[in-house]
Motif scaffolding. Structure first.
Motif, short mmCIF file in Angstrom:
data_model
loop_
_atom_site.label_atom_id
_atom_site.label_comp_id
_atom_site.label_asym_id
_atom_site.label_seq_id
_atom_site.Cartn_x
_atom_site.Cartn_y
_atom_site.Cartn_z
N UNK A 145 0.73 -1.19 -0.01
CA UNK A 145 0.02 -0.07 0.12
C UNK A 145 0.79 1.35 0.05
N UNK A 146 2.06 1.25 0.53
CA UNK A 146 2.99 2.62 0.67
C UNK A 146 3.20 2.69 -0.40
N UNK A 147 3.50 1.42 -1.54
CA UNK A 147 3.94 1.82 -2.95
C UNK A 147 2.80 2.49 -3.93
N UNK A 148 1.65 2.43 -3.13
CA UNK A 148 0.59 2.71 -4.10
C UNK A 148 0.01 3.97 -3.53
N UNK A 149 0.01 5.15 -4.09
CA UNK A 149 -0.55 6.61 -3.62
C UNK A 149 -1.79 6.31 -3.20
N UNK A 150 -2.47 6.94 -2.21
CA UNK A 150 -3.68 7.20 -1.73
C UNK A 150 -4.60 7.81 -3.00
N UNK A 177 -2.53 6.76 7.83
CA UNK A 177 -2.38 5.60 8.20
C UNK A 177 -1.08 4.90 7.82
N UNK A 178 -0.61 4.91 6.52
CA UNK A 178 0.44 4.43 6.13
C UNK A 178 1.48 5.12 6.87
N UNK A 179 1.76 6.54 6.72
CA UNK A 179 2.72 7.33 7.44
C UNK A 179 2.84 6.90 8.92
N UNK A 180 1.77 6.89 9.52
CA UNK A 180 1.83 6.44 10.92
C UNK A 180 2.34 4.85 11.36
N UNK A 181 1.69 3.83 10.43
CA UNK A 181 2.43 2.74 10.52
C UNK A 181 3.85 2.69 10.15
N UNK A 182 4.33 3.13 8.98
CA UNK A 182 5.59 2.98 8.68
C UNK A 182 6.73 3.24 9.66
N UNK A 183 6.42 4.46 10.15
CA UNK A 183 7.37 5.01 11.27
C UNK A 183 7.17 4.62 12.77
N UNK A 184 5.97 4.16 12.96
CA UNK A 184 5.70 3.47 14.33
C UNK A 184 6.23 2.21 14.34
N UNK A 185 6.09 1.69 13.51
CA UNK A 185 6.52 0.06 13.07
C UNK A 185 7.98 -0.10 13.11
N UNK A 186 8.78 0.85 12.47
CA UNK A 186 10.28 0.92 12.57
C UNK A 186 10.71 1.40 13.81
N UNK A 187 10.11 2.13 14.57
CA UNK A 187 10.60 2.59 15.90
C UNK A 187 10.53 1.29 16.81
N UNK A 188 9.25 0.65 16.66
CA UNK A 188 9.05 -0.70 17.64
C UNK A 188 10.14 -1.74 17.17
N UNK A 189 10.20 -2.02 16.06
CA UNK A 189 11.09 -3.24 15.76
C UNK A 189 12.76 -2.65 15.97
N UNK A 190 12.76 -1.46 15.97
CA UNK A 190 14.15 -0.86 16.18
C UNK A 190 14.58 -0.92 17.67
N UNK A 191 13.67 -1.23 18.67
CA UNK A 191 13.96 -0.94 20.11
C UNK A 191 15.16 -2.46 20.20
#
Length: 299
Positions: A145-150, A177-191
């Motif tokens: 979905x990130x690769x497909x613009x809304x 939602x895509x922006x929130x997911x990408x950054x929050x997910x990256x921060x979570x998995x980067x712990x």
């Protein structure tokens, strides 16, 4: 998360704190009291001290250049109206109530899209970041979905939802939602996994683990995503309000285009710019308050 380190290894926590204090404080703890060798004036490598309301300097200078170019005749008013004309037009729109009505409708659309987008993005990020099964099920489709613009999904969304408010809010929410997911997910998995091991060693429960490790570790990414999400909400709003809309700032600008009213168009652009700048500043202020424990170049 630093309280977990202090609880498990007090001496190690103090050592880390002393290291964070910088090389200048290391000499103060020497037994002989000797100071470090003088090297002359220390070079400042950071960006310098922050100024109150310093972010307003750029926009003010931009308006000043615009005003000077219009007053000197170097800027054709048929291409870009002068600031004085824009102010006069804004006053007329305010006196008739047209600007307030359209602004309120636009704010409602952007607010609803932002709310639903932030909620969906955070829930999906937590589900994918804290569970392998969630990661396997959710991360792939969301990366696609990130690769497909809304905005590329507009024809399909119009077929599904029509051209009413539901479609407009959905387009905005998808981008957020895509922006929130990408950054929050990256921060979570980067712990750092050592914090997880430390929490397991201290026999923390699931709720304590989330409160003491997950939330502090994910907040930086969350706020980055929130800032990008706020911007996405305004970008999506501009587009959806020019698609068979009957109200909103974008609709007002589209109508002005039909009659070559560049001053009305600029009033709309200025309104979008003010709301975008103010919302980003509000998120920055909240971020500084919540993450006051961090010492960064941003100050």
């Amino acid at each position: 998360m630093t309280d977990l380190l202090a609880k498990a290894h007090p001496a190690g926590a103090r050592t880390a704190h002393e290291r964070a204090a910088g090389p200048d404080t290391a000499g103060e703890g020497r037994a002989d009291g000797a100071a470090p060798a003088a090297r002359g004036t220390r070079r400042r490598l950071g960006p310098g001290r922050a100024l109150p309301f310093g972010r307003l300097i750029g926009p003010v200078l931009l308006v000043a250049v615009w005003w000077a170019a219009s007053a000197s005749g170097h800027l054709d008013p048929r291409i870009l109206s002068s600031p004085a004309t824009v102010l006069s037009t804004a006053a007329d729109l305010l006196s008739t109530g047209r600007l307030q009505d359209n602004v309120l409708i636009s704010l409602q659309r952007a607010g609803l899209g932002l709310f639903f987008g932030v909620t969906a993005g955070v829930v999906l990020a937590v589900a994918a970041g804290l569970s392998r099964s969630g990661e396997y099920l959710l991360d792939g489709p969301l990366q696609i979905k990130r690769a497909i613009p809304s905005l590329a999904m507009l024809p399909l969304l119009i077929l599904w939802l029509g051209i009413g408010e539901q479609m407009k809010v959905t387009v905005i929410a998808l981008g957020v939602a895509v922006n929130m997911y990408i950054n929050t997910y990256a921060s979570l998995t980067g712990i750092d996994s050592r914090y997880v091991e430390l929490a397991e060693g201290l026999d923390l429960g699931r709720a304590q683990f989330i409160r003491k490790v997950v939330v502090p570790g994910s907040l930086p990414g969350f706020f980055v995503g929130l800032r990008l999400g706020v911007t996405s909400s305004w970008l999506g709003l501009i587009v959806v309000e020019q698609i068979n809309a009957t109200s909103g700032i974008g609709y007002m600008m589209f109508q002005a285009q039909q009659y070559a009213q560049s001053d009305v168009i600029i009033v709309g652009l200025v309104a979008y710019g003010i709301f975008g700048f103010a919302s980003d500043a509000a998120v920055r202020a909240i971020e500084r308050k919540v993450l006051s424990w961090r010492r960064t170049l941003a100050g």
